[in-house]
Design a protein around this motif. Structure first.
Motif, short mmCIF file in Angstrom:
data_model
loop_
_atom_site.label_atom_id
_atom_site.label_comp_id
_atom_site.label_asym_id
_atom_site.label_seq_id
_atom_site.Cartn_x
_atom_site.Cartn_y
_atom_site.Cartn_z
N VAL A 163 42.81 47.50 48.30
CA VAL A 163 42.54 46.79 47.04
C VAL A 163 41.04 46.57 46.88
O VAL A 163 40.47 46.85 45.82
CB VAL A 163 43.31 45.45 46.97
N GLN A 166 38.97 49.15 45.37
CA GLN A 166 39.05 49.36 43.92
C GLN A 166 38.33 48.28 43.11
O GLN A 166 38.17 48.42 41.90
CB GLN A 166 40.52 49.36 43.48
N ASP A 183 43.92 42.68 37.06
CA ASP A 183 43.86 44.04 37.64
C ASP A 183 44.01 44.00 39.15
O ASP A 183 44.68 44.85 39.75
CB ASP A 183 42.51 44.70 37.30
N ASP A 186 47.66 43.40 40.14
CA ASP A 186 48.44 44.65 40.04
C ASP A 186 48.16 45.56 41.24
O ASP A 186 49.07 46.16 41.80
CB ASP A 186 48.06 45.42 38.76
N ALA A 187 46.88 45.63 41.62
CA ALA A 187 46.50 46.51 42.74
C ALA A 187 47.06 46.00 44.06
O ALA A 187 47.40 46.79 44.95
CB ALA A 187 44.97 46.63 42.81
#
Ligand code: ZN
Ligand code: ZN
Ligand code: ZN
Length: 371
Positions: A163, A166, A183, A186-187
């Motif tokens: 994670v 990202q 975000d 979600d990751a």
């Protein structure tokens, strides 16, 4: 699941029984939560109806279960362990049932997370029994992780590292902390976690509050951002890692703080080995920050144990003279907090091994500059 296979669980129950006797207790009473999951693998729903594992100092453990939860209990590893199930119909008194299983008990321990209403109802149902907190017995067991548990923590570390890899892509001037946080959440799930436990995106001055989570603050060029995130894997084991990001050119002070912090965090990680005390590890990080006049700005302990809970024993804090042993897993997360300006923290989960340290988080530690 490797972390909850039957031989591992059988050994845990055997150790819990021995530790119960050794603590001078007649029984442990364990309701749904991390202790029940640790001892039986059963991830029971925490309901107002009583589910309670009874681990007597002498004899076999059994579990009190509401009738409607029996299929779930049987389908869990409670079934594999052949723990006797004492089911209670909807209108029966489960507290009287529990008391009847240990009529001679004079010293019982209830799990640290048991709801107060259940603790008090158990006290009323067995007025002859003095209650203690089961943490004194169970924390000692949970703190010393098996190879399968360490493996589960390594997997959790890999997932949260994926994670952090990202996060730079989610950070942009003009977005809010909350948008970035969505975000990241979600990751966290996409990386294999079963649940998102917390998402801290603390930008600019919000970074000075260690547990700031998310706000509608809009990210600006020049902000440094504390990103501290974690979730629970399907195995039940937790991840927790912090990295630092900057949007464009960070302030000279943020860069200088980070330099010292990287050094302090790395030194504390490298100091981990059997025989060191928890407070000595804390002191390693604290002294390096103090030498750079940042000691006053490091306002929390260096770390916390981690496993089926994000925060558990052993706590890496001044005054904790507990000696590190192989299998203990905990965070190393020194921080620097400048009110009104910014904050900085770097956090890895590590495991004390036979001769040193195993790192569960392996992302680079330096400030990630997002162009
Ligand atoms: Zn925390
Ligand atoms: Zn932490
Ligand atoms: Zn954290």
């Amino acid at each position: 699941m490797a972390s909850t296979d039957t031989p591992d669980l059988k050994a845990r129950l055997t150790r819990a029984t021995a530790a119960t006797a050794q603590a001078g207790l007649d029984a442990l009473l364990v309701s749904p939560g991390p202790d029940l999951r640790y001892l039986t693998g059963y991830d029971a729903i925490p309901l107002e109806r009583l589910t309670c594992l009874v681990v007597p100092a002498r004899g076999e453990p059994c579990i009190v279960v509401p009738e409607l939860e029996v299929p779930a209990a049987e389908a869990s590893s409670v079934g594999d362990l052949s723990i006797r199930i004492e089911s209670w119909p909807e209108t029966a008194d489960p507290y009287a049932l529990t008391a009847s299983l240990i009529p001679e008990a004079r010293q019982v321990a209830v799990d640290d997370h048991m709801w107060a209403a259940k603790v008090l109802a158990l006290r009323d149902a067995m007025p002859q029994a003095h209650q203690r907190a089961a943490g004194e017995v169970i924390q000692g067991l949970r703190m010393r992780k098996s190879a399968a548990e360490i493996e589960a923590l390594v997997r959790a570390g890999e997932a949260i590292d994926a994670v952090h890899a990202q996060v730079a892509g989610f950070l942009r001037p003009g977005r809010t902390e909350r948008e970035v946080g969505a975000d990241i959440a979600d990751a966290i799930l996409a990386a294999g976690h079963a649940t998102v436990d917390f998402v801290i995106v603390a930008s600019g001055p919000n970074g000075a509050s260690p547990h700031h989570e998310l706000s509608d603050r809009v990210l600006r060029s020049g902000d440094t951002v504390v990103v501290d995130i974690g979730g629970t894997m399907p195995s039940g084991y937790c991840s927790d890692s912090t990295r630092m990001y900057a949007l464009g050119e960070p302030s000279a002070q943020a860069v200088a703080d980070m330099e010292v912090l990287e050094h302090a965090q790395a030194a504390a990680v490298e100091a981990v080995r059997p025989g060191m005390t928890c407070e000595a590890i804390d002191a390693v990080a604290r002294e390096i920050l103090a030498e750079a006049d940042l000691g006053e700005l490091f306002i929390h302990r260096t770390g916390h144990g981690i496993g089926l809970e994000t925060h558990e024993e052993p706590y890496i804090v001044a005054g904790n003279q507990r000696i590190l042993e192989p299998g203990m897993a905990f965070s190393i997360e020194p921080g620097v907090y400048r009110a009104g300006s910014h904050g900085a923290r770097i956090e890895d989960i590590v495991v004390c091994t036979e001769d040193g340290v195993l790192r569960c988080n392996n992302r680079p530690h330096e400030l990630v500059i997002v162009a």
